[in-house]
Write a protein that holds these residues in place. Structure first.
Motif, PDB file in Angstrom:
ATOM      1  N   PHE A  18       0.849  -1.188   0.000  1.00 17.45           N
ATOM      2  CA  PHE A  18       0.000   0.000   0.000  1.00 17.45           C
ATOM      3  C   PHE A  18       0.893   1.249   0.000  1.00 17.45           C
ATOM      4  CE2 PHE A  18      -2.698  -3.404   1.534  1.00 17.45           C
ATOM      5  CZ  PHE A  18      -3.789  -3.240   0.700  1.00 17.45           C
ATOM      6  N   ALA A  67     -12.867   6.112   3.507  1.00 16.15           N
ATOM      7  CA  ALA A  67     -14.241   6.073   2.977  1.00 16.15           C
ATOM      8  C   ALA A  67     -15.237   5.695   4.086  1.00 16.15           C
ATOM      9  CB  ALA A  67     -14.329   5.092   1.813  1.00 16.15           C
ATOM     10  N   ASN A  87      -1.628   1.419   8.753  1.00 17.49           N
ATOM     11  CA  ASN A  87      -0.172   1.439   8.914  1.00 17.49           C
ATOM     12  C   ASN A  87       0.560   1.842   7.628  1.00 17.49           C
ATOM     13  OD1 ASN A  87      -0.471  -0.880   7.443  1.00 17.49           O
ATOM     14  ND2 ASN A  87       0.733  -2.202   8.790  1.00 17.49           N
ATOM     15  N   SER A  88      -0.205   2.316   6.625  1.00 13.66           N
ATOM     16  CA  SER A  88       0.421   2.840   5.403  1.00 13.66           C
ATOM     17  C   SER A  88       0.446   4.361   5.482  1.00 13.66           C
ATOM     18  CB  SER A  88      -0.371   2.377   4.171  1.00 13.66           C
ATOM     19  OG  SER A  88      -0.169   3.272   3.106  1.00 13.66           O
ATOM     20  N   ALA A 113      -0.722   3.434  12.554  1.00 16.88           N
ATOM     21  CA  ALA A 113      -0.409   2.382  13.524  1.00 16.88           C
ATOM     22  C   ALA A 113      -0.795   1.024  12.963  1.00 16.88           C
ATOM     23  CB  ALA A 113      -1.173   2.640  14.827  1.00 16.88           C
ATOM     24  N   ASP A 114      -0.248  -0.006  13.623  1.00 17.98           N
ATOM     25  CA  ASP A 114      -0.568  -1.390  13.263  1.00 17.98           C
ATOM     26  C   ASP A 114      -1.789  -1.804  14.082  1.00 17.98           C
ATOM     27  OD1 ASP A 114      -0.706  -4.163  13.064  1.00 17.98           O
ATOM     28  OD2 ASP A 114       1.478  -4.389  12.995  1.00 17.98           O
ATOM     29  N   PHE A 130     -12.413  -5.200   4.449  1.00 19.67           N
ATOM     30  CA  PHE A 130     -11.405  -5.764   3.536  1.00 19.67           C
ATOM     31  C   PHE A 130      -9.976  -5.560   4.060  1.00 19.67           C
ATOM     32  CE2 PHE A 130     -15.188  -4.756   0.998  1.00 19.67           C
ATOM     33  CZ  PHE A 130     -15.524  -6.034   0.625  1.00 19.67           C
ATOM     34  N   GLN A 133      -8.045  -9.898   5.725  1.00 23.04           N
ATOM     35  CA  GLN A 133      -7.419 -10.745   4.693  1.00 23.04           C
ATOM     36  C   GLN A 133      -5.937 -10.427   4.475  1.00 23.04           C
ATOM     37  OE1 GLN A 133     -10.299  -9.667   1.737  1.00 23.04           O
ATOM     38  NE2 GLN A 133      -9.230  -7.802   1.098  1.00 23.04           N
ATOM     39  N   PHE A 134      -5.497  -9.248   4.920  1.00 28.97           N
ATOM     40  CA  PHE A 134      -4.082  -8.853   4.785  1.00 28.97           C
ATOM     41  C   PHE A 134      -3.287  -9.094   6.071  1.00 28.97           C
ATOM     42  CE2 PHE A 134      -6.214  -6.049   1.637  1.00 28.97           C
ATOM     43  CZ  PHE A 134      -5.536  -6.455   0.505  1.00 28.97           C
TER      44      PHE A 134
HETATM   45  C1  GEK Z   1     -12.010   1.012   2.809  1.00 26.33           C
HETATM   46  N1  GEK Z   1     -11.118  -0.197   4.747  1.00 26.33           N
HETATM   47  O1  GEK Z   1     -11.838   1.866   1.921  1.00 26.33           O
HETATM   48  N2  GEK Z   1      -2.437  -2.275  10.439  1.00 26.33           N
HETATM   49  C2  GEK Z   1      -3.077  -1.208   9.896  1.00 26.33           C
HETATM   50  N3  GEK Z   1      -3.516  -1.169   8.611  1.00 26.33           N
HETATM   51  C3  GEK Z   1      -3.280  -2.246   7.849  1.00 26.33           C
HETATM   52  C4  GEK Z   1      -2.607  -3.381   8.338  1.00 26.33           C
HETATM   53  C5  GEK Z   1      -2.184  -3.371   9.694  1.00 26.33           C
HETATM   54  N4  GEK Z   1      -1.546  -4.415  10.250  1.00 26.33           N
HETATM   55  N5  GEK Z   1      -2.508  -4.302   7.337  1.00 26.33           N
HETATM   56  C6  GEK Z   1      -3.101  -3.742   6.243  1.00 26.33           C
HETATM   57  N6  GEK Z   1      -3.567  -2.501   6.554  1.00 26.33           N
HETATM   58  C7  GEK Z   1     -10.777   0.458   3.459  1.00 26.33           C
HETATM   59  C8  GEK Z   1     -10.084  -0.500   2.518  1.00 26.33           C
HETATM   60  S1  GEK Z   1      -7.679  -1.777   2.030  1.00 26.33           S
HETATM   61  C9  GEK Z   1      -8.409  -3.097   1.208  1.00 26.33           C
HETATM   62  C10 GEK Z   1      -8.991  -1.290   3.137  1.00 26.33           C
HETATM   63  C11 GEK Z   1      -7.858  -3.412  -0.117  1.00 26.33           C
HETATM   64  C12 GEK Z   1      -4.267  -1.560   5.670  1.00 26.33           C
HETATM   65  C13 GEK Z   1      -3.541  -1.256   4.373  1.00 26.33           C
HETATM   66  O2  GEK Z   1      -2.522  -0.292   4.545  1.00 26.33           O
HETATM   67  C14 GEK Z   1      -4.698  -0.793   3.491  1.00 26.33           C
HETATM   68  O3  GEK Z   1      -4.861   0.616   3.528  1.00 26.33           O
HETATM   69  C15 GEK Z   1      -5.915  -1.490   4.086  1.00 26.33           C
HETATM   70  O4  GEK Z   1      -5.474  -2.156   5.264  1.00 26.33           O
HETATM   71  C16 GEK Z   1      -6.563  -2.496   3.167  1.00 26.33           C
HETATM   72  O5  GEK Z   1     -13.122   0.588   3.177  1.00 26.33           O
HETATM   73  O6  GEK Z   1      -6.947  -2.758  -0.573  1.00 26.33           O
HETATM   74  O7  GEK Z   1      -8.380  -4.443  -0.711  1.00 26.33           O
END
Ligand code: GEK
Length: 239
Positions: A18, A67, A87-88, A113-114, A130, A133-134
């Motif tokens: 990200f 969003a 955390n990005s 933060a994480d 979403f 899953q990461f």
């Molecule tokens: C939306 N919810 O628009 N700590 C914090 N953030 C994290 C971590 C972690 N450990 N791991 C991943 N992320 C949003 C969409 S996107 C989904 C969420 C997608 C964050 C990562 O940096 C990214 O911004 C987000 O989780 C996933 O409703 O890209 O499919």
């Protein structure tokens, strides 16, 4: 801005991250890649309106550009605080630019933060849209347990995910429809193939049954799928 990150052939795809390139095109990318995304974000506002309690925290975990944070804030009752966490840095700095433009009586904090280590407390709405899953598989149980512990009685978790399926024919049928959805949204075969190989080590989906088992294990008695489109969907779990 249009997502064309994978439009030209790339020799070293590497694992999806990200970063600035992704954050720049993120709204376009997620709408063209995740069936039902806009409906889910809108419904998160509606869930907030019904279930958020006065004087509590509302958390958007993995908020990206915010969003859901915006919808939660728009629908929050009196004396709530909305906290978006990601955390990005690329995502969070853009989220700040967007969200601080919205006027609201509800305070909002955006934290770099994480979410697996960030402390949660006194929450009536927690959103994982979403994001689970990461998270590394070995940390998922603890995160869902921490969410359960932080919720007030009657508090709600909205958990949206890409799904895996135990039945091969169902899996193929739904994954094929997702591919058609991406094609219909203008992604080329090359873009689809390169995105897939870049994300396959990073996004690890689980079955609906596994999610339900985990939610039940941490203590949620009331939970079910409220939305599904092809291999994407969303649960609500009420404490
Ligand atoms: C939306 N919810 O628009 N700590 C914090 N953030 C994290 C971590 C972690 N450990 N791991 C991943 N992320 C949003 C969409 S996107 C989904 C969420 C997608 C964050 C990562 O940096 C990214 O911004 C987000 O989780 C996933 O409703 O890209 O499919």
């Amino acid at each position: 801005m249009q997502d064309n990150i994978f439009a030209v052939p790339r020799a070293n795809l590497g694992d999806f991250t990200f970063d600035d390139t992704v954050a720049n095109v993120f709204p376009d990318m997620i709408k063209r890649s995740v069936p039902g995304y806009s409906n889910i974000v809108q419904a998160i506002g509606m869930f907030t309106k019904k279930h958020a309690q006065e004087n509590t925290n509302l958390y958007d975990l993995g908020c990206s550009l915010g969003a859901c944070t915006i919808e939660m804030r728009r629908n929050a009752p009196k004396n709530c605080k909305v906290i978006g966490i990601d955390n990005s840095n690329a995502m969070l700095k853009r989220a700040k630019d967007i969200i601080l433009n919205y006027k609201s009586e509800t305070p909002v904090a955006l934290e770099l933060a994480d979410i697996t280590t960030y402390p949660l407390e006194n929450a009536s709405v927690i959103v994982l849209n979403f994001v689970l899953q990461f998270i590394p598989m070995e940390l998922r149980d603890n995160l869902i347990k921490k969410i359960y512990d932080a919720l007030t009685p009657g508090g709600i978790l909205v958990l949206s995910e890409k799904f895996a399926f135990p039945d091969e024919r169902i899996k193929t049928a739904l994954y094929d429809l997702h591919l058609d959805f991406k094609r219909a949204n203008g992604y080329s075969e090359l873009e689809i193939a390169q995105k897939r190989s870049s994300i396959e080590n990073v996004l690890i989906p689980e079955t609906i049954a596994k999610h339900k088992e985990r939610l039940a294990q941490v203590g949620f008695n009331s939970m079910d799928v409220w939305f599904q489109c092809f291999n994407f969907g969303s649960f609500i779990a009420i404490k």
